[in-house]
Design an enzyme around this catalytic site. Structure first.
Site, PDB file in Angstrom:
ATOM      1  N   ARG A   1       0.821  -1.209   0.000  1.00 16.78           N
ATOM      2  CA  ARG A   1       0.000   0.000   0.000  1.00 16.78           C
ATOM      3  C   ARG A   1       0.861   1.268   0.000  1.00 16.78           C
ATOM      4  NH1 ARG A   1      -5.269  -1.444   1.683  1.00 16.78           N
ATOM      5  NH2 ARG A   1      -5.734   0.545   2.650  1.00 16.78           N
TER       6      ARG A   1
ATOM      7  N   TRP B   1       1.247   6.846   5.122  1.00 18.09           N
ATOM      8  CA  TRP B   1       1.574   7.564   3.895  1.00 18.09           C
ATOM      9  C   TRP B   1       1.221   9.015   4.186  1.00 18.09           C
ATOM     10  CZ3 TRP B   1       3.513   6.381  -0.988  1.00 18.09           C
ATOM     11  CH2 TRP B   1       3.301   7.329  -1.992  1.00 18.09           C
TER      12      TRP B   1
ATOM     13  N   ASN C   1      -6.544   5.923   9.139  1.00 16.91           N
ATOM     14  CA  ASN C   1      -6.422   6.095   7.692  1.00 16.91           C
ATOM     15  C   ASN C   1      -7.456   7.098   7.231  1.00 16.91           C
ATOM     16  OD1 ASN C   1      -4.526   4.074   7.655  1.00 16.91           O
ATOM     17  ND2 ASN C   1      -5.807   2.571   6.629  1.00 16.91           N
TER      18      ASN C   1
ATOM     19  N   GLU D   1      -3.368  10.851 -23.476  1.00 19.36           N
ATOM     20  CA  GLU D   1      -3.319   9.954 -22.319  1.00 19.36           C
ATOM     21  C   GLU D   1      -3.850   8.574 -22.679  1.00 19.36           C
ATOM     22  OE1 GLU D   1      -2.782   8.441 -18.441  1.00 19.36           O
ATOM     23  OE2 GLU D   1      -1.803   9.971 -19.667  1.00 19.36           O
TER      24      GLU D   1
ATOM     25  N   GLU E   1       1.640   1.588 -23.117  1.00 19.97           N
ATOM     26  CA  GLU E   1       2.382   1.220 -21.906  1.00 19.97           C
ATOM     27  C   GLU E   1       2.153  -0.237 -21.528  1.00 19.97           C
ATOM     28  OE1 GLU E   1       3.002   4.833 -18.779  1.00 19.97           O
ATOM     29  OE2 GLU E   1       0.921   4.275 -19.162  1.00 19.97           O
TER      30      GLU E   1
ATOM     31  N   HIS F   1      -2.265  16.121 -42.753  1.00 21.74           N
ATOM     32  CA  HIS F   1      -0.924  16.638 -42.997  1.00 21.74           C
ATOM     33  C   HIS F   1       0.118  15.522 -42.920  1.00 21.74           C
ATOM     34  CE1 HIS F   1      -2.256  20.776 -43.157  1.00 21.74           C
ATOM     35  NE2 HIS F   1      -2.941  20.590 -42.038  1.00 21.74           N
TER      36      HIS F   1
ATOM     37  N   LYS G   1       8.110   2.805 -12.084  1.00 22.05           N
ATOM     38  CA  LYS G   1       7.040   3.633 -11.536  1.00 22.05           C
ATOM     39  C   LYS G   1       7.484   5.076 -11.353  1.00 22.05           C
ATOM     40  CE  LYS G   1       3.015   4.507  -9.879  1.00 22.05           C
ATOM     41  NZ  LYS G   1       1.897   4.615 -10.836  1.00 22.05           N
TER      42      LYS G   1
END
Length: 623
Positions: A27, A76, A112, A496, A503, A519, A618
């Site tokens: 996590r 985190w 959390n 995107e 990817e 073009h 990453k």
């Protein structure tokens, strides 16, 4: 997202808690801590920054921390730097809790989530003689429970927790121990997950199944606004009125690895489905009472009024978010915006005026090219704003101002929820800038704020079309080349979508501004080539469809992504995906969802490693 564990039973708690935290390492975290009680003795708290091994070494793998009841946490950082003081557990007392040792506080807890109104609650508690040692929202929540527990001494801990839940706004999963209730753990949740396991005279608590799967496969999922009292081998559940309720256990049949993904096959699809919550958390952190408030990022209305132009530097998906931001900021705030690849930003002569603002965007906050762009701007004396997801990262530390996205840790290499939260942050900035400059009035700001707050629910509805997209991906499993086209904001979304596909599926795909097809690129169109058009900007829709039909005349198969109501699109394209309507400025947040799903399902259909595509990392920390 942080990790929570809890245990009360017949064996030493610390090793069980450590084992659970290690199971939740995926996590992501930047610090960790335990609180363990040995009978009626005071809770012993131990914290450490960095990896869990640092905490484990402090307590000799748990052997140095006696007791059979305890809670643990991996943090985190969101509110406050990733320091030992800010690490969990937190305590209700006023003494600084940054090092090992027993704590005399009435309440010890871990958390959390995000307490949105923590500043308001902190002000209330300060008036009642509480002081604060950390810069976290969690300490506020723990002390609020303590406040109600002391105010109503005749009531149970459950009642104090329920009073806290009524007063707090935001998302949370809380695990608490009360000094005068040894051997017991209390927990509550809203929007953040929490599971309970009971087996063999012992009770377990965790924010995700992997931490308890070693001990039991029958778990209870606490509902929103529910609380629980854990004793060894017992779990008692309560509603917001304090009445005990019956809960049915759920049997977990996943293996341990799958459980870490919350039952999803891959982290990527898990994170795609986490986008509504991530976008909601990010927006809720800056929208208050119908207004965009960027004061936490250090951006006052007076400063925003002085901004003459904006320069955005980023890489990969963050650059695509910046491209979308360019269109939105220019249209709403009516000032020049230039979006540039961070890897190119510092290799040109920067002709940036004194009152410009340079925005750098990065999920990790460690992207090497983006960090270099930030430093180049600062060397020129230009004010900088970082949009990042990691508190205390290099970019966050070095930027003049920081606007945090609240996506939580992202495991899959191909970003999804981090990109969506970056879009949300840019939208909020654009609206705040437009208001500061007088381009929109209070009613306009309220309208845009309401449209933004509606996005998470609409993203959730866009995700409901996943089965059709999965079928379509299987149809084109052997595709060699795919083209994405759009105009304006739709072009930014096309970039995107194309990146997501290449990817994770290794299919060659390119995105083009639709008007550029003639073009040169149209020479590549041949029978069976898939052309995907993004069609959410109504004033540009007809032109893009015209470009698509040119491709169709040359043998292309057409897929369109458009908003509900644009049903005439079906007259021109072969396959149409509809997303909910929203203000056109924010349509990219919805149109990207089917494109993410298409990339994911294309990779699955090809049998590839979705979460760890070849040759990619990453966080790109080298140039």
């Amino acid at each position: 997202m942080c990790g929570i564990v809890g245990f009360t039973g017949k064996q030493p708690a610390a090793p069980v808690l450590l084992d659970g935290l290690f199971k939740l390492e995926y996590r992501g975290y930047d610090s960790a801590g335990l609180a363990v009680r040995d009978g009626e003795a005071l809770a012993e708290v131990v914290k450490a920054t960095g990896k869990l091994k640092n905490l484990a070494e402090k307590i000799d793998g748990g052997a140095a921390l006696p007791g059979m009841c305890g809670i643990g946490h991996t943090r985190w950082a969101t509110h406050g730097e990733p320091t030992q003081t800010n690490a969990h557990p937190h305590v209700s007392g006023n003494a600084k809790a940054s090092a090992s040792g027993p704590v005399e506080s009435a309440v010890v807890g871990v958390h959390n989530g995000i307490i949105e109104n923590y500043e308001e609650l902190k002000a209330k508690l300060l008036r009642h003689d509480y002081s604060f040692y950390s810069t976290t929202d969690t300490e506020v929540a723990i002390k609020l429970v303590d406040y109600y527990y002391r105010k109503y001494p005749e009531e149970r801990p459950i009642d104090a927790i329920n009073r806290m839940m009524v007063r707090v706004r935001g998302s949370y999963a809380l695990a608490l121990m009360f000094r005068d209730h040894p051997g017991e753990i209390y927990a509550a949740r809203k929007d953040s997950p929490m599971v309970i396991g009971v087996s063999g005279g012992e009770s377990f608590l965790a924010s995700d199944v992997p931490a308890v799967l070693k001990y039991t496969r029958d778990v209870y999922y606490i509902e929103n606004f529910q609380s629980v009292r854990l004793l060894p081998g017992e779990a008692h559940f309560f509603d917001l009125n304090g009445d005990e309720v019956e809960m049915e256990p759920v049997h977990i049949s996943w293996d341990a690895e799958a459980a870490e993904k919350g039952g999803y096959e891959h982290f990527m699809i898990k994170e795609i489905n986490e986008q509504p919550a991530a976008v909601r958390d990010t927006l809720n952190s800056v929208i208050r009472d119908g207004a965009i408030d960027l004061s936490a990022a250090g951006l006052t209305e007076e400063y925003l009024k002085s901004v003459s132009s904006v320069h955005i530097a980023a890489c990969g998906s963050a650059w695509h978010a910046g491209m979308a931001g360019q269109y939105v900021i220019e249209d709403l705030a009516e000032i020049p915006v230039r979006t540039e690849l961070a890897s190119e930003f510092r290799y040109r002569k920067m002709l940036i005026e004194e009152n410009a603002l340079v925005i750098v965007i990065s999920q990790s906050g460690e992207t090497a090219d983006t960090l270099a762009a930030l430093r180049a701007a600062k060397e020129q004396g230009i004010r900088t704003l970082a949009i990042v997801n990691v508190v205390g990262s290099s970019i966050a530390r070095e930027a003049d101002n920081v606007l945090y996205t609240l996506a939580g840790p992202e495991i899959a290499v191909a970003t999804t929820k981090a990109y969506s939260t970056q879009l949300a942050a840019i939208y909020a900035f654009a609206v705040a800038l437009a208001f500061a400059k007088g381009r929109i009035d209070e009613n306009g700001q309220r309208y845009y704020a309401e449209e933004l707050l509606a996005l998470p629910g609409k993203i959730g509805r866009a995700l409901e079309d996943r089965r059709r997209i999965q079928w379509f991906a299987s149809k084109y499993v052997n595709a060699r080349d795919i083209f994405y086209i759009g105009r304006g904001l739709d072009y930014a979304v096309s970039l995107e979508g194309s990146l997501k596909l290449k990817e994770v599926s290794y299919v060659h795909s390119e995105a083009y501004a639709a008007g550029e097809l003639k073009h040169g690129t149209i020479s590549l169109i041949e029978d069976g080539i898939l052309v995907i058009g993004v069609l959410t900007q109504n004033e540009l829709l007809e032109k893009t469809i015209s470009n698509m039909t040119e491709c169709k005349a040359r043998g292309a198969y057409l897929m369109g992504v458009t908003s509900n109501g644009n049903y005439s699109v079906e007259d021109s394209v072969n396959f149409t995906i509809y997303v909910p309507e929203t203000d056109p400025h924010f349509a990219g947040s919805l149109a990207v969802i089917p494109l993410q799903l298409l990339g994911y399902y294309s990779s699955v259909a090809r049998g590839l490693d979705v979460d760890k595509p070849r040759n990619l990392a990453k966080s790109v920390t080298v140039e």
